[in-house]
Design a protein around this motif. Structure first.
Motif, PDB file in Angstrom:
ATOM      1  N   LYS A   1     -96.108  -4.723  88.295  1.00  0.00           N
ATOM      2  CA  LYS A   1     -95.733  -5.938  87.558  1.00  0.00           C
ATOM      3  C   LYS A   1     -96.931  -6.563  86.832  1.00  0.00           C
ATOM      4  O   LYS A   1     -96.869  -6.862  85.640  1.00  0.00           O
ATOM      5  N   THR A   2     -98.016  -6.777  87.578  1.00  0.00           N
ATOM      6  CA  THR A   2     -99.195  -7.403  86.961  1.00  0.00           C
ATOM      7  C   THR A   2     -99.787  -6.487  85.892  1.00  0.00           C
ATOM      8  O   THR A   2    -100.188  -6.947  84.819  1.00  0.00           O
ATOM      9  N   THR A   3     -99.813  -5.207  86.180  1.00  0.00           N
ATOM     10  CA  THR A   3    -100.325  -4.259  85.176  1.00  0.00           C
ATOM     11  C   THR A   3     -99.468  -4.343  83.914  1.00  0.00           C
ATOM     12  O   THR A   3     -99.997  -4.382  82.792  1.00  0.00           O
TER      13      THR A   3
HETATM   14  N1  LIG Z   1    -107.770  -1.772  87.766  1.00  0.00           N
HETATM   15  C1  LIG Z   1    -107.112  -0.945  88.588  1.00  0.00           C
HETATM   16  N2  LIG Z   1    -107.672   0.203  89.013  1.00  0.00           N
HETATM   17  C2  LIG Z   1    -107.006   1.049  89.836  1.00  0.00           C
HETATM   18  N3  LIG Z   1    -105.764   0.828  90.304  1.00  0.00           N
HETATM   19  C3  LIG Z   1    -105.158  -0.324  89.925  1.00  0.00           C
HETATM   20  C4  LIG Z   1    -105.794  -1.262  89.056  1.00  0.00           C
HETATM   21  N4  LIG Z   1    -104.950  -2.304  88.851  1.00  0.00           N
HETATM   22  C5  LIG Z   1    -103.830  -2.023  89.574  1.00  0.00           C
HETATM   23  N5  LIG Z   1    -103.958  -0.838  90.209  1.00  0.00           N
HETATM   24  C6  LIG Z   1    -102.943  -0.199  91.040  1.00  0.00           C
HETATM   25  O1  LIG Z   1    -101.769  -0.082  90.248  1.00  0.00           O
HETATM   26  C7  LIG Z   1    -100.611  -0.302  91.048  1.00  0.00           C
HETATM   27  C8  LIG Z   1     -99.811  -1.430  90.446  1.00  0.00           C
HETATM   28  O2  LIG Z   1    -100.530  -2.659  90.686  1.00  0.00           O
HETATM   29  P1  LIG Z   1    -100.010  -4.057  90.169  1.00  0.00           P
HETATM   30  O3  LIG Z   1    -100.999  -5.081  90.578  1.00  0.00           O
HETATM   31  O4  LIG Z   1     -99.643  -3.954  88.742  1.00  0.00           O
HETATM   32  O5  LIG Z   1     -98.667  -4.230  91.026  1.00  0.00           O
HETATM   33  P2  LIG Z   1     -97.795  -5.531  91.277  1.00  0.00           P
HETATM   34  O6  LIG Z   1     -96.372  -5.095  91.157  1.00  0.00           O
HETATM   35  O7  LIG Z   1     -98.250  -6.626  90.393  1.00  0.00           O
HETATM   36  O8  LIG Z   1     -98.126  -5.857  92.778  1.00  0.00           O
HETATM   37  P3  LIG Z   1     -98.158  -7.264  93.576  1.00  0.00           P
HETATM   38  O9  LIG Z   1     -96.732  -7.701  93.690  1.00  0.00           O
HETATM   39  O10 LIG Z   1     -98.741  -6.861  94.903  1.00  0.00           O
HETATM   40  O11 LIG Z   1     -99.025  -8.189  92.792  1.00  0.00           O
HETATM   41  C9  LIG Z   1    -101.101  -0.588  92.461  1.00  0.00           C
HETATM   42  O12 LIG Z   1    -101.026   0.616  93.210  1.00  0.00           O
HETATM   43  C10 LIG Z   1    -102.539  -1.016  92.247  1.00  0.00           C
HETATM   44  O13 LIG Z   1    -103.317  -0.715  93.373  1.00  0.00           O
END
Ligand SMILES: Nc1ncnc2c1ncn2[C@@H]1O[C@H](COP(=O)(O)OP(=O)(O)OP(=O)(O)O)[C@@H](O)[C@H]1O
Length: 235
Positions: free
Chosen positions: A44-46
């Motif tokens: 999501k954050t990505t």
């Molecule tokens: N800069 C980065 N380098 C390596 N891996 C990353 C990086 N940013 C995110 N990830 C990985 O990418 C995946 C998606 O992460 P993301 O933060 O987008 O998920 P999310 O859905 O926002 O999670 P949450 O609900 O925990 O915030 C995860 O496995 C995370 O560890």
């Protein structure tokens, strides 16, 4: 459906072998509140970082108001009207509440500054605290300040990443009212884990799982979706 304000096609970002966001197609209707949900690590954050330009896409494209913004740097996207409030670290802790919002209003080019800054503070209920040093605000008020800074940018699209995390129930109700007041003049994309907030605010919901879109629909459709229940809601 209303006009599409933002369109992502095949949007992809891998970190080494990890498919954080993988070939995502996504439409945001102008004026809607759209929630993005999914398990921890779903991407999501990505995904919203790709939309805001905080990180670069590996593949795919993003159209905002019909123009390709895929390769624009973050600051240029802010100028186009995309505001992303993601983390409390955006706040300048040593400055006053007013100065924080005034800086955001200034970067938008608002003139005169004071009414623009005070209007944003008024919308989140922080007018009385304008002179307070931001770092001394309670956590909940710092989150609201962050939203005020986003509003001072007069965004066309406001992206909020887990805005209610750490807020009290009363603060969440204030927050819900703020978000409802932003649309339909602006569009809101909200990453949110609190399902009560999602169900109250969102007209549509997209569920991400392992970097892919699992489902998109109304709150009722998402609640009734067996794949979503298995991956997320029932968890
Ligand atoms: N800069 C980065 N380098 C390596 N891996 C990353 C990086 N940013 C995110 N990830 C990985 O990418 C995946 C998606 O992460 P993301 O933060 O987008 O998920 P999310 O859905 O926002 O999670 P949450 O609900 O925990 O915030 C995860 O496995 C995370 O560890």
């Amino acid at each position: 459906m209303a006009a599409v304000i933002l369109e992502a096609r095949g949007l992809t970002r891998h970190f080494g072998g990890l498919k954080a966001v993988d070939r995502v197609d996504f439409d945001l209707a102008a004026g809607e509140i759209h929630a993005l949900i999914g398990p921890n690590g779903a991407g999501k954050t990505t995904f919203v970082s790709l939309l805001s330009g905080r990180i670069e896409a590996g593949a795919g494209r993003i159209l905002f108001e019909g123009r390709d913004i895929t390769r624009l740097p973050a600051h240029a996207r802010v100028r186009r009207g995309i505001a992303y409030t993601f983390q409390i670290t955006q706040i300048y802790a040593a400055l006053s509440v007013y100065d924080n919002v005034a800086l955001a209003a200034q970067s938008h080019g608002s003139h005169p500054l004071k009414p623009a800054a005070m209007e944003a503070l008024d919308r989140v209920g922080l007018t009385d605290r304008a002179g307070q040093i931001a770092g001394t605000l309670s956590y909940g008020h710092q989150r609201l300040l962050e939203v005020a800074m986003g509003l001072a940018l007069k965004p066309r699209l406001l992206i909020l990443d887990e805005p209610t995390q750490g807020l009290s129930q009363g603060e969440i109700e204030v927050f819900n009212g703020i978000v409802q007041s932003v649309v339909p003049a602006a569009t809101v994309l909200l990453i949110e884990h609190n399902m009560d907030v999602v169900m109250e605010l969102a007209q549509r919901i997209t569920v991400l799982n392992f970097g892919e879109v699992l489902a998109t629909g109304t709150p009722a459709e998402i609640r009734a979706n067996p794949a979503v229940q298995a991956a997320y809601l029932g968890a």
